[in-house]
Design a protein around this motif. Structure first.
Motif, PDB file in Angstrom:
ATOM      1  N   VAL A  34       1.279  -1.045  -0.053  1.00  0.00           N
ATOM      2  CA  VAL A  34      -0.508  -0.258  -0.065  1.00  0.00           C
ATOM      3  C   VAL A  34       1.240   1.074  -0.082  1.00  0.00           C
ATOM      4  O   VAL A  34       2.336   1.447   0.775  1.00  0.00           O
ATOM      5  N   ASP A  35       0.558   2.151  -0.645  1.00  0.00           N
ATOM      6  CA  ASP A  35       1.495   3.520  -1.098  1.00  0.00           C
ATOM      7  C   ASP A  35       1.584   4.671   0.480  1.00  0.00           C
ATOM      8  O   ASP A  35       2.420   4.966   0.998  1.00  0.00           O
ATOM      9  N   PHE A  36      -0.075   4.624   0.870  1.00  0.00           N
ATOM     10  CA  PHE A  36       0.326   4.979   1.783  1.00  0.00           C
ATOM     11  C   PHE A  36      -0.848   4.657   3.441  1.00  0.00           C
ATOM     12  O   PHE A  36      -2.152   4.190   2.796  1.00  0.00           O
ATOM     13  N   THR A  37      -0.409   4.429   4.512  1.00  0.00           N
ATOM     14  CA  THR A  37      -1.061   4.164   5.574  1.00  0.00           C
ATOM     15  C   THR A  37      -0.879   4.518   6.958  1.00  0.00           C
ATOM     16  O   THR A  37       0.023   5.487   6.940  1.00  0.00           O
ATOM     17  N   LEU A  38      -2.145   5.394   7.197  1.00  0.00           N
ATOM     18  CA  LEU A  38      -2.347   5.023   8.717  1.00  0.00           C
ATOM     19  C   LEU A  38      -3.274   4.973   9.865  1.00  0.00           C
ATOM     20  O   LEU A  38      -4.401   4.800   9.673  1.00  0.00           O
ATOM     21  N   MET A  39      -2.689   4.545  11.014  1.00  0.00           N
ATOM     22  CA  MET A  39      -3.046   3.344  11.459  1.00  0.00           C
ATOM     23  C   MET A  39      -3.319   4.269  13.188  1.00  0.00           C
ATOM     24  O   MET A  39      -1.953   4.825  13.672  1.00  0.00           O
ATOM     25  N   ALA A  40      -4.106   3.572  14.006  1.00  0.00           N
ATOM     26  CA  ALA A  40      -4.032   4.525  15.441  1.00  0.00           C
ATOM     27  C   ALA A  40      -3.049   3.931  15.586  1.00  0.00           C
ATOM     28  O   ALA A  40      -2.010   4.669  16.780  1.00  0.00           O
ATOM     29  N   SER A  41      -2.317   3.046  15.603  1.00  0.00           N
ATOM     30  CA  SER A  41      -0.681   2.387  16.662  1.00  0.00           C
ATOM     31  C   SER A  41       0.364   3.643  15.697  1.00  0.00           C
ATOM     32  O   SER A  41       1.646   3.358  16.395  1.00  0.00           O
ATOM     33  N   SER A  42       0.197   3.977  14.327  1.00  0.00           N
ATOM     34  CA  SER A  42       1.240   5.137  14.203  1.00  0.00           C
ATOM     35  C   SER A  42       1.197   6.655  14.133  1.00  0.00           C
ATOM     36  O   SER A  42       1.713   7.235  13.825  1.00  0.00           O
ATOM     37  N   VAL A  43      -0.296   6.691  15.158  1.00  0.00           N
ATOM     38  CA  VAL A  43      -0.469   8.149  14.970  1.00  0.00           C
ATOM     39  C   VAL A  43       0.693   8.291  16.999  1.00  0.00           C
ATOM     40  O   VAL A  43       0.133   7.606  17.972  1.00  0.00           O
ATOM     41  N   PRO A  44       0.864   9.375  16.810  1.00  0.00           N
ATOM     42  CA  PRO A  44       1.528   9.508  18.686  1.00  0.00           C
ATOM     43  C   PRO A  44       0.567   9.481  19.784  1.00  0.00           C
ATOM     44  O   PRO A  44      -0.407   9.191  19.796  1.00  0.00           O
ATOM     45  N   ASP A  45       0.813   8.675  20.851  1.00  0.00           N
ATOM     46  CA  ASP A  45       0.337   8.244  21.865  1.00  0.00           C
ATOM     47  C   ASP A  45      -0.379   9.065  22.818  1.00  0.00           C
ATOM     48  O   ASP A  45      -1.536   8.307  22.852  1.00  0.00           O
ATOM     49  N   ALA A  46      -0.296  10.448  22.367  1.00  0.00           N
ATOM     50  CA  ALA A  46      -1.150  11.124  23.253  1.00  0.00           C
ATOM     51  C   ALA A  46      -2.176  11.997  21.902  1.00  0.00           C
ATOM     52  O   ALA A  46      -3.074  12.217  23.080  1.00  0.00           O
ATOM     53  N   LEU A  47      -2.135  11.053  21.232  1.00  0.00           N
ATOM     54  CA  LEU A  47      -3.523  11.252  20.434  1.00  0.00           C
ATOM     55  C   LEU A  47      -4.640  10.457  20.496  1.00  0.00           C
ATOM     56  O   LEU A  47      -6.031  10.611  20.376  1.00  0.00           O
ATOM     57  N   ARG A  48      -4.203   8.596  21.000  1.00  0.00           N
ATOM     58  CA  ARG A  48      -4.989   7.121  21.041  1.00  0.00           C
ATOM     59  C   ARG A  48      -5.282   7.708  22.881  1.00  0.00           C
ATOM     60  O   ARG A  48      -5.507   8.242  23.168  1.00  0.00           O
ATOM     61  N   ARG A  49      -6.996   6.651  22.331  1.00  0.00           N
ATOM     62  CA  ARG A  49      -7.365   6.757  23.667  1.00  0.00           C
ATOM     63  C   ARG A  49      -7.980   5.193  23.322  1.00  0.00           C
ATOM     64  O   ARG A  49      -7.946   4.457  22.713  1.00  0.00           O
ATOM     65  N   ASP A  50      -7.100   4.591  25.095  1.00  0.00           N
ATOM     66  CA  ASP A  50      -7.834   3.272  25.254  1.00  0.00           C
ATOM     67  C   ASP A  50      -8.714   2.928  25.716  1.00  0.00           C
ATOM     68  O   ASP A  50     -10.249   4.062  25.949  1.00  0.00           O
ATOM     69  N   VAL A  51      -9.595   2.347  24.874  1.00  0.00           N
ATOM     70  CA  VAL A  51     -10.689   1.311  24.927  1.00  0.00           C
ATOM     71  C   VAL A  51     -11.001   0.839  25.881  1.00  0.00           C
ATOM     72  O   VAL A  51     -11.849   0.515  26.758  1.00  0.00           O
ATOM     73  N   THR A  52     -10.022  -0.106  26.640  1.00  0.00           N
ATOM     74  CA  THR A  52      -9.913  -1.351  27.454  1.00  0.00           C
ATOM     75  C   THR A  52      -8.216  -1.181  27.487  1.00  0.00           C
ATOM     76  O   THR A  52      -7.297  -0.437  27.440  1.00  0.00           O
TER      77      THR A  52
END
Length: 218
Positions: free
Chosen positions: A120-138
């Motif tokens: 895939v030429d361009f990817t973005l997932m939650a795991s590739s985003v800075p930790d500060a922008l993530r929200r834990d579900v569990t």
């Protein structure tokens, strides 16, 4: 809306596949729901095709994504990814740029293996985003996500930049229609965000929120 069986489709330069978690057809006006929960989509309804016999292959993302991207019914059981590999490679060989943009952590349930984004030429997932922008579900591993505005903004950037003069096939995976339902102190609201529903309407840029305005579920 138009009948896909009789309406000729023009050749598209940009193809966008939008996958929204837990967004049921029985709460969408295109499928007969009385309330206009997607007013901006409905306003452009003559230009959309509605498929009435489409079904999810499982109750979990890790069950349905392998089937969807590999075109094999038992892909989630066999753990095969040849179909997905072929899809991305065929797009590239045909001169079509590809992108997979997700607000979720695709490592959950082995989805990254099933979809095989190595070509895939361009990817973005939650795991590739800075930790500060993530929200834990569990507290479970990879059970987190980011605001839907992040992959949306990335797609807009690609359209005005790298994909501007190219043909493209982009998968945009939104999770905001799923996670807000976990809140016990606010009404269920369909908005592309992981933030508190009561605060979301003022927190998201109007351009991001507009397509989902008045999207509350009864």
């Amino acid at each position: 809306m138009s009948d896909w069986r009789t309406t000729p489709l023009p050749r598209a330069r940009h193809v966008l596949l939008i996958i929204a978690e837990c967004l049921h057809a029985d709460h969408l006006p295109a499928y007969g729901y009385a309330r206009d929960t997607t007013p901006f989509i409905q306003a452009d309804s003559p230009n959309w095709q509605v498929f009435t016999r489409m079904y999810s292959h499982g109750s979990r993302t890790s069950d349905s994504f392998p089937v969807l991207f590999n075109s094999q019914y038992f892909a989630a059981i066999d753990h095969t990814n040849q179909g997905a590999t072929t899809l991305w490679r065929d797009l590239r060989s045909g001169g079509v740029q590809s992108a997979f943009l997700s607000a979720g952590a695709m490592e959950w349930g082995g989805i990254t293996h099933a979809v095989d984004m190595s070509d895939v030429d361009f990817t973005l997932m939650a795991s590739s985003v800075p930790d500060a922008l993530r929200r834990d579900v569990t507290s479970m591993r990879f059970d987190y996500a980011v605001d839907d505005s992040i992959p949306l903004a990335r797609y807009v950037d690609l359209l005005s930049g790298a994909l501007q003069s190219k043909s493209s096939f982009v998968t945009l995976h939104l999770v905001g229609s799923h996670y807000p339902f976990g809140y016990n102190d606010a009404p269920d609201v369909f908005v592309p965000s992981l933030r508190h529903p009561a605060a979301t309407r003022n927190a998201i840029r109007p351009s991001v929120l507009a397509p989902f305005a008045d999207g509350e579920r009864e």
